[in-house]
Write an enzyme that holds these catalytic residues in place. Sequence first.
Site, short mmCIF file in Angstrom:
data_model
loop_
_atom_site.label_atom_id
_atom_site.label_comp_id
_atom_site.label_asym_id
_atom_site.label_seq_id
_atom_site.Cartn_x
_atom_site.Cartn_y
_atom_site.Cartn_z
N PRO A 118 0.83 -1.22 0.00
CA PRO A 118 0.00 0.00 0.00
C PRO A 118 0.85 1.27 0.00
CG PRO A 118 0.08 -0.93 2.20
CD PRO A 118 0.84 -1.87 1.32
N THR A 119 0.19 2.40 -0.12
CA THR A 119 0.92 3.67 -0.03
C THR A 119 1.29 3.93 1.42
OG1 THR A 119 -0.42 4.43 -1.88
CG2 THR A 119 0.73 6.13 -0.62
N SER B 294 3.83 -9.10 -6.35
CA SER B 294 3.30 -7.78 -5.95
C SER B 294 3.80 -6.73 -6.92
CB SER B 294 3.80 -7.40 -4.56
OG SER B 294 3.46 -8.36 -3.61
N ALA C 292 3.81 1.22 -15.49
CA ALA C 292 3.47 1.98 -16.70
C ALA C 292 2.12 1.52 -17.25
CB ALA C 292 4.57 1.81 -17.74
N CYS D 236 -5.24 -0.25 -6.80
CA CYS D 236 -3.93 -0.12 -7.45
C CYS D 236 -3.67 1.14 -8.26
CB CYS D 236 -3.68 -1.35 -8.31
SG CYS D 236 -3.54 -2.82 -7.27
N PHE D 237 -4.65 1.62 -9.03
CA PHE D 237 -4.33 2.73 -9.93
C PHE D 237 -3.71 3.90 -9.16
CE2 PHE D 237 -7.36 1.99 -13.80
CZ PHE D 237 -6.59 0.89 -14.16
N LYS E 269 -16.01 -1.18 -8.97
CA LYS E 269 -16.47 -1.55 -10.31
C LYS E 269 -17.43 -2.72 -10.13
CE LYS E 269 -13.59 -4.15 -12.81
NZ LYS E 269 -12.40 -4.77 -13.43
#
Length: 460
Positions: free
Chosen positions: A93-94, A131, A222, A276-277, A339
């Site tokens: 995670p961040t 990951s 990317a 994730c994005f 989603k």
Amino acid sequence: MSSPVKNILCIGAGYVGGPTMAMIAAKCPQYQVTVVDINPERIRAWESDRLPIYEPGLLAVVKQARGRNLFFSTDIEPSIERADMIFVSVNTPTKTFGEGAGRAPDLQYWEKTARTIVRASSRDKIVVEKSTLPVRTAHAMERILSSNGNGLRFEVLSNPEFLAEGTAVNDLESPDRVLIGSHETPAGLAAREALVEIYANWVPRERILTSNVWSAELSKLAANAFLAQRVSSINSISALCEKTNADVEEVARAIGTDSRIGPRFLKASVGFGGSCFKKDILNLVYVCESYGLEEVAKFWQCVLDINDYQVRRFVQTILGAMFNTVADKRIALFGFAFKKDTGDTRESPAIAVARKLIEERAVVVVHDPKALDNARKDLADAPAGSVELQEDPYVAARGAHALAVLTEWDAYSKLDYREIYRSMEKPAFVFDGRNVLDHAALHAIGFNVFPLGKQALKHL
Ligand code: NAD
Ligand code: UGA
């Protein structure tokens, strides 16, 4: 020469570890596959018929192999010792603290795993990064893994996962590509071949791409950045469509038929979500900054800024349409998952929309076919009386002043909107954050309809 790999282990039994290993086990009965996790509840769920994640078709794949060559366990160290190849699929995670907080990835789970692998191993192994990690993480991992002091060799491969939630089974069964990065040394190439051999059991060889480790690591970041950028691009155009009476779906169709652009990922929405994005773009931005590439960092940061803007804009549309106040009004949120076809609500735009409406003193009534348990946790700190969770969309809409569609579940386009309209307060509003409803039909029933990126259809 046949591969020396017989026992495969995956550390981390989450959205990626569980499904990917179930697919490998189902397709390759000749390998023993074990999935371990520190979370005993998750492991128990994988051993049951109530899997810890909702993913169409997954239970059948799990059942094909479970107990035959697919095992779930919390016995981490003995499983490491037995394994020839170890996938690491823990969360990244961040960071929420210290240097890079809110931007850099938190690699503590990865690093702890690497240290456990070193501690529990008494022979050479292949370690596979599953990951999503910042480019050049393999270098740090190799340094930890080679600090074992007993001469063991750990060959590190990067094999990023490209599955999307809701379509994971199909994505794993027929992937556009599998990517395997290795060092281009004899040991690296041998490890790469051992992993290629596993996937080649069901993936055509020409879809198994190989590269150096750094390219594989960077390609994953990317790819997510490019996908998210398309959503932000069309969402930015949706704002302009609303000002000019252009229709974002017509624009998307017109540009998507250019074969250089392509039609997918051009669906305007209330914003992209998912675990994730955002974290992967933050990660990309942080990496660019750390290499002094300020302009590149700014370019990718804009993708996130437009996403936040789109959520804010959606709520402003609701407020503006509803006479600049939603205080004490009931607003039914149709959908909470990020989603359709998943119960996952991580970074769902629905969370931000609900919170902003609650700040405006609205009562939000949340419906979702699979994500109500997560919605309850996500909104646990909301003031008493500001959130209701409803399993029946008709009950959710009853007495509401407005409906806001936040997830594109197929079921929402099949509801009886005449009945829903009758049960709502008037004037009744629909804000379609996914453009999945029949707007003209709703308008004819009597609703004031606010699609995304199209002209509103109003009676007022
Ligand atoms: P997740 O949170 O669902 O699962 C991670 C699991 O790792 C958890 O069950 C956690 O308990 C376990 N774990 C953490 N530390 C551990 C340790 N030291 N030992 C054993 N288990 C440990 O995460 P996820 O969604 O599966 O994502 C995993 C990685 O895959 C992330 O890097 C993510 O970016 C990447 N990824 C995710 C998706 C997706 O669709 N969710 C797709 C592609 C790539
Ligand atoms: C995404 C990528 O598609 C996967 O390839 C990748 O492996 C994964 O992230 C990951 O690294 O975790 P996922 O987040 O599961 O998969 O789902 P997507 O289908 O990519 O949707 C992401 C978000 O974008 C959702 O909120 C979705 O509603 C939104 N979206 C997508 C749009 O708003 N418009 C579109 O046209 C497409």
